[in-house]
Design a protein around this motif. Structure first.
Motif, short mmCIF file in Angstrom:
data_model
loop_
_atom_site.label_atom_id
_atom_site.label_comp_id
_atom_site.label_asym_id
_atom_site.label_seq_id
_atom_site.Cartn_x
_atom_site.Cartn_y
_atom_site.Cartn_z
N MET A 1 -29.66 11.63 93.71
CA MET A 1 -31.09 11.78 93.92
C MET A 1 -31.43 13.20 94.34
SD MET A 1 -32.84 9.10 93.26
CE MET A 1 -31.77 8.95 91.87
N ARG B 1 -35.18 14.26 93.81
CA ARG B 1 -35.97 13.10 94.23
C ARG B 1 -35.78 12.79 95.71
NH1 ARG B 1 -38.44 11.08 89.97
NH2 ARG B 1 -37.46 11.33 87.94
N SER B 2 -34.86 13.54 96.35
CA SER B 2 -34.58 13.26 97.75
C SER B 2 -35.64 13.92 98.63
CB SER B 2 -33.18 13.77 98.07
OG SER B 2 -32.89 13.59 99.40
N GLY C 1 -32.50 5.18 94.38
CA GLY C 1 -31.85 5.35 93.09
C GLY C 1 -32.27 4.31 92.08
#
Lengths: 287, 567, 463
Positions: free
Chosen positions: B180, B185-186, B533
Motif C-alpha cells: 500500500m 495508498r498508505s 489492501g
C-alpha cells in the motif's frame, strides 16, 4: 399514418419510369396562381427531404375569404406544401425549404420570424382528428392559455364558447364540457380540433385532408363549416376527394409529383382543365 | 393592456360567424381584435422562450448529471482498483541453507515441505539490514514480508531440491502494508526540495542517532504550520509561539532526506529541526540547496500501520532497486485469502463459471420451450392468462425472494448441498427464466406469420413448423435474451447469500457440487474486509466483473445487429 | 457422483434406443426402399424408442435423487434408540443428523462420536448404498424395459410422429407451468415458514411493534432468549431509503428521458442513451461498494463540514446510490411511454403555436402520466426489494427515525442478516426472515400487478 411520411414514401418508393414520363412534358404552372386579395404569397418554393426533391418551384397565393383546394394523386407533395405554410416541416429532420413565403407581406422563413406567432396566425387541422387527452373545454382553452390571450376565467369561458359555436359544436357539447375530448365521435373530434384552432383567432387555417377519416355525414357537416369559416379566414385545404374540392373551394390547385401543374377557378378546373395531366386526373385516368 | 377578447368583442365575432348571410368581409372590431392577438403573442414571447430555455436546461442538466454519475462511478472504481493489477515484491538474497531446510540430508519431500522457510526469508531480510538489532525493530522489519513469502521459497525448493545449499536472489512477496505504501495508498507524501544550505550538527547530550538540521532558508515552515494547526485544535498545551516544540505521532510525520539518510523530525523551530536518524547518513557534510529535501507524510503515524522506520527501510530497498511493483499474476491464479496480497479471484471466477454454465443449460431450453408453447400452441384461456401475468410479475420480484425459495425448497426440502454451484444455478435459473421467456416470445413474435403458413401449407405438422422453420429464425433473438439474462445472473449477489455461497472458500471449485463462491459475492466479502489492501482488490475484482459483463452485452448487441432482419 | 454417472448411462441408453428404433422401423418397412410405407420418417421411430427408454428412467432418477436422502435419514432416526433422540431440541437434532452424515461420508465430525452415533452412521451408509443400488437397478430396468416395449411396438403403421410430438407438447406444457410453480413455490415456502413464525411471535407485534432486536440464545437457558420482533423500524427504514432513491431517480430519469427524446440531436441521443443504460447493467454489489466506500464517507465529511452529525452508514448514502441505480430504469420506461404518445398530439400542439416545452408539459406529459406512474411504481417495487446496496451501505441498527443522516436498516438487510451465518433453521430468528420475505413479496407483488396493469392499459389506449 402521418401524411408527410406517406408523401415521402410514395414519392421515393413508388416512382417508376412511367410515373416520370409525364414529368418530362412539364413546363411550368398553367393558369393564374395569384390572388387579388392575397394574404399568403408563395413564390418559387422548393422543398427537399434529404436527397428527395419533394416540391419543385411552386408559386401560389392564398387570398382573403377564399378556400383554396389542393388536389393531386398520392405523393404529389400537396401535404408537404401545406405544411410549409406554417412551418410544420421544421419538426421533420432533414427538410429544407427554399423560396419565399409571406404572410401579409412578412417572410415567414425570415430569420427574425418566430414560429410561435406564425402558427398562432396560421392554424392547422390534421387528417386524423387529434384532440388532446383532456376535457373538451381544456382542448379549446389550450391555445388561449399558452398564448395568454385572456385575462380571467370569464373571458376564457366566453372565448371557449365562441370558438365552439363557430365550429358548430357548442349545442352538442355545452353540457359536457368537462368530459374528455377523445370521447366524442370522429366528426365531433374534428370539429373540436377546428374550434381549438379558431380559439387562437388565426388568419389562415390549413386543413390537411380533414375529412378523410370521417363518415359522409360528418364530412358534410365539416364542409358546411368550412364554407362558413371562409367569411372570416383564409383557408387552404388538401383533399383527396375531387367532389369535396368542387364543393368547398373557390380556387383549385392541381399538384403532380411535386409540381404545381395548374391553378384556376374551381369551376374552370373541373369543367375545362387546360393541362393534359389535370384532365387525366379529373377524368379518373389515375389517382 | 389591450386584450382582444373582451366579452363584447367575443360576442361580436360570435354573432358575425353564426349570422347567416352576414357581411362578406370581417368587420372592423374583429380586425382590430386579430391584430391585438398577434401583439399579445409577440409580447409574451420573451417570457415563453425563457421558460423554454429553462426547461431545456433542466433536461440537459438531468442528462449531464446522469452521465456524470456514470463517469464518477467508473473513475472511482478504476482509480481505486487499477493498482491491484500490480504487486510489490522485495528482492532478497536467500541462503537456502541445508541445515535449516533438511538438516538430515534425506531430501524427503515431507521434510522439505515442513521446513522452516519463514526463518530463511527472515534471515535473508535481517542480513539485508544488519543495523537492525532491537527485537521490536526486527519484528517491524519482518512485517515487510508477506506470509506468502515463505510459501514461495517452499515452492522453489519443492520444484528443484538442487537449490538447497546455494544462495539465490529471490523476488518475494511484500506485505500488504508495504504494498500500500509503494502504491501511495498508505499516506499522501509531499516532498519539497530544500531552499537553503543545510548543515548537520550532532545534538549535545542527545542519543547517538539524534541530529540537528539547520537551514539557511525558511524550509521548515510546513512543520511549524502543522504544529500551529495542532495547537489550535487544543490537542497540546498552548505554548509560547516560536518555541521549540515536540512533534507527536498524532500529527503528520515530517522527515528530512539528506546525504543519503533520513531524519525523522521530533522538535522544530523555523530555522532548525532536531530528529532521529532512521536511515544512516552517508556523509555528515553540509548539503547544498536543492540537494536535500523535506518530506511530509499527511497521515499521522498513529493512524498508519506502516511506521516511519519501516518507511526508511522501504526507501533503502528502493534506492538499491530491491523493491518494485510487478504485474500481479497472483490475483488471477489464487483463491480467497485473509491476506490481501495473497487474495485472488480464481476461485470465484471458477465458481461463477460453473454456476453460469449450469444456469444456461437449465434456463435456456426451459425458457425457449415455455415461450414456444405460450406463443404458438397455448389456447387463450384463463390458465394461459394467469401464466402470462405470472411471468411478467416474476420478472419484477426482488431477487432476494428467489434466495428464500432456494433456501426453503432446494436446500431444506430437497437436501441439495448448500454453497454449491448446483443450488446457485437452480436459484438463478428461476430468477432468469422470466427474462428469457419474455425475450424468446418477442423473438417468436418477430417471425412473420407467412413463414408458418408456408410451412403448414406444404404439410408440416405444427411442431415441425416450429422446430424446422420458426425456431431457427427466432434463435438469434432468443440467444440475445439469454445472454442478457446470463449477464444479470453473473452480477447477482443477494439470492446467493441466502444459499450459503458467502462461505469463506479457499479452494478453487472443481465441479457442480464442490463448495464455491461467485465473483459478485467475493466482491461483497472483500468489501467487508477491514484491510486497506482489500479496497483495491475489491475494485479490481469489480473491474474484472464489469469487463465480463461488457463482453457479454457487446456479444448480445453484435448478435442482434448481425441477425436483425426486416421482414 | 453416482447419480450423474447413472444420468450419463441413461443418455447413452437413449442414444442406443434411437438407433435401434430407426433400424427397427426401416427393417419393418422392408429395407430402405420401403421407407415410404412407414407412417412417419424413420427418425421419429428412433425418438419414439429413445423416449420410451429414457423418459421413465429419468423421471425416476429425478424423483429418487430428491427424496432419497430424507427418506434414508428418517429410517435411520427411526431406528435409533429413543432415549438418544428424545429430549433433544430441533437444533440439537439437526446437529446430530449432520454428525451422522459427516461420519458416514468420512468428513470431520463436530460432536463427540459415541458408539450409538457410529452405529447410526454405519446404518446410514449401508442404507444409502442400498438405495443407490436399487436406483441403478430400477432405472436401468425401466430403461431396458421401455426399449423392449418400443421395439415390439414399432411397425409401419405406428403413428410415431404423433406420439413423439405429443410427448414434446407435454414437455412444453410442463416448461411453461414452471412459471406458476415458481410463484407457488415462493408463496408456499414463505407462507409456510411465516406461519411457523407467527406461532411464536404474534402478528400484531410483528407488524406494529416498534422494537426490533432478534437476539437469539444459543442455548435454552441463556438470558434474553426471546428477542423482539417489531418490524416497524424496518418498514420505516425501507420506506425512507426508497423515498430518497425516488427523489433522485424520478426527476433525473424523467427529465433525462424528456430531453433525450424531445430535444437532443440524434447524435447526442445515440451515445448518451447507451451510456445512461450502462448504469442499469452494473451489478448491485458494485453500487453497494460505491455507496459504502465512496459516497458514505463523502456525505459524512460533507456533513461534518456543515456541522451536522452524519452516521457513517447513513440512509442518505444508500438512498442516493440506489437512486443512481434506478435512473436508467425510470428514464427508459418514461422514454417508452413518452414515445408512445402519438406524433399527432405534438403536431396539434405545435400547430397552435405552442413551444416545445409547453407541448411537453401541457400535452405530452399529462397524456403520458398514467404510463409514467406505472413506471415509477415498478421502480419503487425495485427499490424496496433492492438488497446489496442497503446491506453494504445502510447498516444493521433498527432505528425508528426520520433523519436521513442516521443509520437505518431495511427489510432486505435484515433478511440477509438473519439468514447468513450458521443457525438452526426453525429458530424464530430464521423464521422471522421468511415473515419479512412474505411482507416484501406481497408488497412488491401488489405494486407490480398494479403497475403492469396501468402500463398495459396505457399502451392499449394508443395502439
Amino acid at each position: 399514418m402521418n401524411a408527410i411520411a406517406e408523401d415521402i414514401t410514395r414519392m421515393t418508393g413508388a416512382m417508376t419510369a412511367d410515373d416520370l414520363a409525364p414529368l418530362r412534358d412539364f413546363s411550368g404552372t398553367v393558369g393564374d396562381f395569384t390572388s387579388p386579395q392575397a394574404r399568403m404569397v408563395c413564390r418559387n418554393v422548393d422543398v427537399h427531404y434529404g436527397d428527395k426533391h419533394a416540391i419543385k418551384n411552386v408559386s401560389l397565393d392564398i387570398g382573403r375569404n377564399e378556400v383554396v383546394a389542393m388536389i393531386g394523386p398520392s405523393g404529389c407533395g400537396k401535404s408537404t406544401f401545406l405544411r410549409c405554410l406554417n412551418r410544420m416541416n421544421d419538426t421533420v429532420p432533414g427538410c429544407r425549404v427554399r423560396g419565399r413565403i409571406t404572410l401579409d407581406g412578412q417572410d415567414i422563413y425570415d430569420k427574425q420570424q418566430d414560429v410561435v406567432p406564425l402558427r398562432a396566425q396560421v392554424g392547422m387541422v390534421f387528417q386524423k382528428p387529434n384532440p388532446f387527452p383532456k376535457s373538451i373545454y381544456e382542448n379549446v382553452a389550450y391555445g388561449p392559455r399558452i398564448h395568454g390571450l385572456t385575462n380571467d376565467k370569464i373571458e376564457l369561458d366566453a372565448l371557449v364558447e365562441t370558438s365552439l359555436r363557430k365550429a358548430g359544436l357548442w349545442d352538442e357539447v355545452k353540457d359536457r364540457l368537462q368530459q374528455p375530448g377523445t370521447g366524442l365521435s370522429g366528426g365531433q373530434q374534428q370539429r373540436l380540433c377546428i374550434a381549438r384552432t379558431i380559439a387562437v383567432s388565426p388568419e389562415v387555417i390549413l386543413m390537411d385532408e380533414p375529412c378523410s377519416a370521417l363518415d359522409p355525414i360528418a364530412t358534410a357537416r365539416i364542409e358546411e363549416l368550412i364554407d362558413e369559416l371562409r367569411e372570416q379566414y383564409s383557408i387552404a385545404i388538401v383533399t383527396h376527394s375531387m367532389q369535396q374540392a368542387a364543393r368547398v373551394s373557390q380556387r383549385t390547385a392541381y399538384f403532380h409529383l411535386g409540381d404545381l401543374v395548374e391553378v384556376g377557378e374551381t369551376s374552370q378546373i373541373f369543367t375545362n382543365p387546360s393541362h393534359k395531366l389535370t384532365e387525366d386526373y379529373i377524368t379518373g385516368r389515375f389517382g | 393592456m389591450n386584450k382582444p377578447f373582451t366579452p363584447s368583442s367575443a360576442s361580436n365575432t360570435g354573432l358575425s360567424s353564426t349570422g347567416p348571410g352576414g357581411d362578406t368581409g370581417p368587420d372592423k372590431s374583429e380586425r382590430a381584435g386579430r391584430r391585438a392577438t398577434i401583439d399579445i403573442v409577440n409580447a409574451s414571447l420573451g417570457r415563453r422562450y425563457r421558460a423554454e430555455r429553462r426547461f431545456r436546461f433542466i433536461g440537459m442538466s438531468a442528462v449531464v448529471i446522469g452521465l456524470a454519475f456514470v463517469a464518477i462511478l467508473f473513475a472511482d472504481i478504476i482509480g481505486k482498483g487499477y493498482s491491484a493489477f500490480q504487486q510489490t515484491y522485495i528482492r532478497l538474497t536467500v541462503d537456502f541453507a541445508a541445515e535449516v531446510i533438511d538438516p538430515e540430508g534425506t531430501r524427503d519431500r515431507a521434510v522439505l515441505s515442513d521446513a522452516n522457510y519463514l526463518k530463511l526469508a527472515r534471515d535473508a531480510l535481517a542480513a539485508r539490514f544488519p543495523e537492525v538489532t532491537q527485537r521490536a525493530d526486527k519484528q517491524a522489519l519482518f512485517g515487510l514480508l508477506s506470509p506468502g513469502a515463505p510459501q514461495q521459497l517452499r515452492e522453489m525448493v519443492m520444484a528443484d531440491p538442487g537449490i538447497i545449499g546455494t544462495t539465490r536472489e529471490v523476488w518475494v512477496l511484500a506485505d500488504d502494508d508495504a504494498d500500500m505504501f509503494m502504491k501511495g495508498r498508505s499516506t499522501p507524501i509531499d516532498i519539497q526540495r530544500g531552499a537553503g544550505l543545510a548543515s548537520l550538527i550532532p545534538v549535545e547530550g542527545g542519543a547517538d542517532d539524534q541530529i540537528q538540521v539547520l537551514s539557511t532558508a525558511n524550509d521548515f515552515s510546513d512543520i511549524m504550520s502543522d504544529l500551529d494547526d495542532f495547537r489550535t485544535e487544543d490537542r497540546v498545551d498552548a505554548t509560547s509561539p516560536g518555541a521549540q516544540e515536540e512533534l507527536t505521532p498524532e500529527m503528520p510525520s515530517h522527515l528530512v532526506a539528506i546525504n543519503g539518510g533520513l531524519v525523522k523530525v521530533q522538535q522544530a523551530t523555523s530555522a532548525a529541526v532536531i530528529g532521529t536518524l532512521i536511515k544512516p547518513l552517508a556523509t555528515a557534510t553540509d548539503a547544498q540547496p536543492g540537494q536535500w529535501a523535506t518530506m511530509r507524510f499527511g497521515t499521522p503515524e498513529n493512524d498508519r500501520r506502516l511506521k516511519d522506520p519501516v518507511v526508511a527501510w522501504i526507501y533503502d530497498l528502493g534506492e538499491a532497486g530491491d523493491i518494485e511493483k510487478r504485474f500481479n499474476s497472483l490475483f488471477f491464479t489464487q483463491g480467497a485469502s485473509r491476506e490481501p496480497e495473497l487474495a485472488g479471484i480464481a476461485g470465484a471466477l471458477m465458481g461463477s463459471f460453473y454456476t453460469l454454465v449450469l444456469t444456461l443449460l437449465l434456463s435456456f431450453p426451459v425458457g425457449v420451450g415455455a415461450a414456444l408453447y405460450l406463443e404458438e400452441f397455448a389456447p387463450r384461456n384463463w390458465l394461459t392468462d394467469l401464466i402470462e401475468v405470472n411471468i411478467n410479475n416474476l420478472a419484477a420480484v426482488p431477487s432476494i425472494i428467489f434466495g428464500l425459495l432456494g433456501l426453503a425448497v432446494f436446500i431444506n426440502f430437497f437436501g441439495i448441498p448448500r454453497s454449491t454451484p448446483l443450488v446457485g444455478a437452480l436459484v438463478l435459473t428461476f430468477m432468469t427464466l422470466p427474462t428469457i421467456i419474455i425475450a424468446s416470445r418477442s423473438a417468436l413474435q418477430s417471425v412473420p406469420p407467412s413463414i408458418r403458413e408456408a410451412a403448414l401449407g406444404v404439410g408440416a405438422s405444427p411442431l415441425q413448423t416450429q422446430f424446422h422453420h420458426v425456431l431457427p429464425l427466432a434463435i438469434p433473438g432468443m440467444l440475445t435474451g439469454a445472454i442478457l439474462g446470463m449477464a444479470r445472473a453473473l452480477g447477482e449477489t443477494a439470492p446467493l447469500l441466502m444459499i450459503g455461497m458467502v462461505a469463506f472458500i479457499v479452494d478453487t471449485p472443481t465441479g457442480f457440487l464442490s463448495p464455491s463462491t461467485v465473483l459478485p459475492v467475493q466482491i461483497y466479502l472483500w468489501a467487508d474486509s477491514p484491510e486497506v489492501g482489500f479496497v483495491e482488490r475489491t475494485s479490481a475484482a469489480i473491474l474484472v466483473l464489469l469487463a465480463f459483463l461488457a463482453v457479454m452485452n457487446l456479444a448480445a448487441v453484435l448478435l442482434r445487429r448481425k441477425f436483425e432482419r426486416r421482414w | 457422483m453416482s447419480s450423474s454417472v447413472l444420468l450419463l448411462a441413461l443418455l447413452a441408453l437413449m442414444a442406443v434406443a434411437y438407433y435401434a428404433g430407426v433400424k427397427r422401423a426401416v427393417s419393418a418397412a422392408g429395407g430402405p426402399a420401403g421407407i415410404k410405407h412407414l407412417h412417419s420418417l424413420p427418425g421419429y421411430y428412433g425418438f419414439y424408442a429413445a423416449l420410451w427408454a429414457g423418459l421413465p428412467a429419468l423421471l425416476l432418477l429425478g424423483l429418487w435423487a430428491s427424496l432419497q436422502d430424507n427418506f434414508v435419514l428418517s429410517l435411520v432416526m427411526a431406528q435409533m434408540s429413543p432415549d438418544l433422540v428424545s429430549g433433544l431440541s430441533d437444533g440439537q437434532l439437526s446437529l446430530l443428523v449432520s454428525d451422522i452424515q459427516n461420519l458416514a461420508r468420512g468428513n470431520i465430525v463436530a460432536g463427540e462420536v459415541t458408539p450409538a452415533i457410529q452405529a447410526a452412521a454405519a446404518d446410514y451408509g449401508r442404507l444409502q448404498d442400498l438405495a443407490t443400488l436399487a436406483l441403478w437397478v430400477l432405472a436401468l430396468a425401466s430403461g431396458l424395459g421401455g426399449l423392449t416395449l418400443a421395439w415390439l411396438r414399432i411397425a409401419p403403421t405406428l403413428r410415431a410422429r404423433n406420439r413423439v410430438e405429443g410427448v414434446v407438447r407435454v414437455i412444453l406444457v410442463v416448461f411453461s407451468s414452471i412459471a406458476i410453480l415458481t410463484t407457488l413455490g415462493i408463496l408456499l415456502s414463505v407462507v409456510f415458514e411465516s406461519l411457523l413464525f407467527f406461532q411464536k411471535v404474534s402478528v400484531i407485534e410483528f407488524f406494529f411493534g416498534a422494537e426490533w432486536s432478534p437476539q437469539i440464545a444459543l442455548r435454552k437457558d441463556q438470558v434474553g432468549a426471546s428477542g423482539a420482533f417489531g418490524a416497524v423500524p424496518l418498514f420505516a427504514g425501507t420506506l425512507m431509503v426508497t423515498l430518497i432513491a425516488m427523489l433522485i431517480a424520478v426527476p433525473i430519469g424523467l427529465m433525462a428521458a424528456i430531453y433525450l427524446s424531445e430535444y437532443a440531436s440524434s447524435q447526442v441521443r445515440s451515445w448518451a442513451k447507451p451510456i445512461l443504460e450502462v448504469l442499469a447493467g452494473i451489478p448491485t454489489v458494485v453500487y453497494g461498494f460505491f455507496a459504502a466506500l465512496t459516497v458514505a464517507p463523502l456525505i459524512r465529511d460533507l456533513g461534518e463540514g456543515l456541522g451536522l452529525d452524519v452516521s457513517s452508514e447513513s440512509a442518505l448514502a444508500a438512498g442516493l446510490v440506489m437512486g443512481i441505480m434506478i435512473i436508467p430504469f425510470v428514464s427508459s420506461l418514461s422514454d417508452d411511454v413518452i414515445n408512445a404518445v402519438p406524433q399527432s398530439m405534438r403536431d396539434g400542439s405545435y400547430a397552435l403555436g405552442a413551444t416545445q416545452s409547453e407541448t411537453m408539459r401541457r400535452v405530452i406529459f399529462p397524456a403520458a402520466l398514467p404510463g409514467i406512474v406505472g413506471g415509477v411504481l415498478l421502480a419503487v417495487s425495485r427499490a424496496i426489494g433492492e438488497t446489496m446496496i442497503v446491506v453494504m451501505a445502510a447498516g444493521m441498527s433498527a432505528n425508528l427515525t426520520w433523519n436521513p443522516l442516521e443509520s437505518v436498516t431495511t427489510v432486505t438487510v435484515q433478511i440477509v442478516a438473519l439468514l447468513t451465518g450458521d443457525q438452526e433453521f426453525d429458530s424464530p430468528k430464521t423464521l422471522a426472515a421468511f415473515a419479512l420475505g412474505l411482507a416484501l413479496f406481497l408488497v412488491t407483488l401488489i405494486l407490480n400487478v398494479i403497475a403492469l396493469h396501468i402500463v398495459r392499459k396505457y399502451r392499449e389506449q394508443y395502439e
